[in-house]
Design a protein around this motif. Structure first.
Motif, short mmCIF file in Angstrom:
data_model
loop_
_atom_site.label_atom_id
_atom_site.label_comp_id
_atom_site.label_asym_id
_atom_site.label_seq_id
_atom_site.Cartn_x
_atom_site.Cartn_y
_atom_site.Cartn_z
N THR A 39 -11.21 -9.46 11.05
CA THR A 39 -10.67 -8.04 11.04
C THR A 39 -9.20 -7.96 10.75
N TYR A 88 -3.09 -4.62 12.71
CA TYR A 88 -2.02 -3.73 12.32
C TYR A 88 -0.92 -3.98 12.90
N TRP A 130 0.93 -1.24 -0.03
CA TRP A 130 -0.05 0.29 0.04
C TRP A 130 0.91 1.03 -0.04
N GLN A 146 0.01 7.03 8.90
CA GLN A 146 -1.05 6.63 9.46
C GLN A 146 -2.28 6.07 8.74
N GLU A 147 -2.13 6.44 7.32
CA GLU A 147 -3.20 5.70 6.45
C GLU A 147 -3.13 4.22 6.28
N THR A 148 -1.92 3.83 6.72
CA THR A 148 -1.74 2.26 6.65
C THR A 148 -2.40 1.29 7.88
N TYR A 149 -2.89 2.15 8.67
CA TYR A 149 -3.39 1.69 9.86
C TYR A 149 -4.97 1.71 9.46
N ALA A 150 -5.33 1.73 8.27
CA ALA A 150 -6.78 1.86 8.00
C ALA A 150 -7.07 1.03 6.79
N ILE A 151 -5.96 0.25 6.27
CA ILE A 151 -5.99 -0.41 5.10
C ILE A 151 -6.80 -1.88 5.25
N ASP A 152 -7.56 -2.40 4.18
CA ASP A 152 -8.21 -3.39 4.47
C ASP A 152 -8.08 -4.55 3.24
#
Length: 271
Positions: A72, A75, A22, A82-88
């Protein structure tokens, strides 16, 4: 699950660092690994019904398998944007595969539990984002066992081998070199020595000798430099057990990763 005429191969993949797929800037350093991972499903004769993933990032007192239908995300890395702690990675679990793993281990009197709440760790979702970005094949994770005994994990692999005949793809996820304090070109010599030994062990030796070399892996050149703690090596033992009488090929190799580290990935069994 029904047996199929096709027996799926087994893979050991070096999963890379954190959420690298990502991160466009970081992906440039992982081009060769990405190319290798992206070919795994393309090379199969038949798309698997599900994938069983053994990740270096999950250890339990007894072997434990995921039971959640929609796991789920865990991480389990630090220091990334920070955005890599919202990837899915929106894969689903697979209740029948979970059941079959339990059945296979119980048949050999191996203790096994089900965790219905644990999510996917990055040892799973980082490589799977490249292996199958559509996330349309269910993935179930299976833990390592604390103590990290090589023979225990080879035996685990043996009990999982039958799943290959039921159109299950087994992927063991770790790293062939995992010394985070020396993760740069200063490790060129030591990582190369260990990588050469591992390649020779997996490719050039048959079952009994291969197993014995892996059981005594600490005797390999630069072994404890390459793996101060061996959790990233142990998934290889599971892969070898699941394809015990089959030759390995090295399907990924770099000798200049991050400036000088030697890393590899392997396939066991025919495509």
């Amino acid at each position: 699950m029904k047996s199929h005429s096709i027996r799926q191969p087994v893979f050991f993949v070096s999963h890379g660092g954190g959420p690298w797929p990502w991160m466009p800037a970081l992906r440039k350093q992982y081009m060769q690994l990405e190319q290798s991972l992206s070919q795994i499903l393309k090379g199969l004769t038949q798309q698997p019904q599900a994938i069983l993933m053994v990740s270096a990032h999950w250890e339990e007192r007894i072997f434990t398998v995921q039971g959640a239908q929609h796991p789920t995300m865990l991480y389990d890395y630090y220091g990334f944007p920070q955005e890599t702690y919202a990837i899915d990675y929106p894969s689903s679990g697979h209740a029948e595969l979970t059941k079959r793993v339990v059945e296979q281990l119980q048949a050999a009197n191996i203790d096994i539990s089900i965790d219905n709440s644990r999510g996917y760790d990055h040892g799973m979702f980082a490589p799977m984002q490249v292996i199958n970005p559509k996330a349309d094949i269910p993935v179930v994770q299976l833990s390592l066992k604390k103590g990290l005994d090589p023979m225990t994990h080879i035996i685990l692999g043996r009990q999982l081998a039958k799943l290959r005949e039921e159109n299950i793809l087994i992927i063991a996820s770790g790293l062939t070199y995992h010394n985070l304090s020396q993760f740069n070109a200063t490790a060129e010599k030591e990582s190369g020595l260990f990588d050469t030994w591992l390649h020779e062990t997996l490719v050039n030796y048959d079952t009994d000798i291969r197993n014995q070399r892996l059981i005594h892996w600490e005797n390999a050149p630069a072994a404890r430099f390459a793996h101060p703690r061996e959790e990233h090596l142990l998934p290889i033992m599971v892969a070898v057990g699941a394809a015990e009488n089959e030759q390995a090929i090295r399907n990924y190799h770099e000798s200049k990763f991050l400036g000088g580290i030697s890393v590899s990935g392997f396939q066991f069994g025919h495509l």
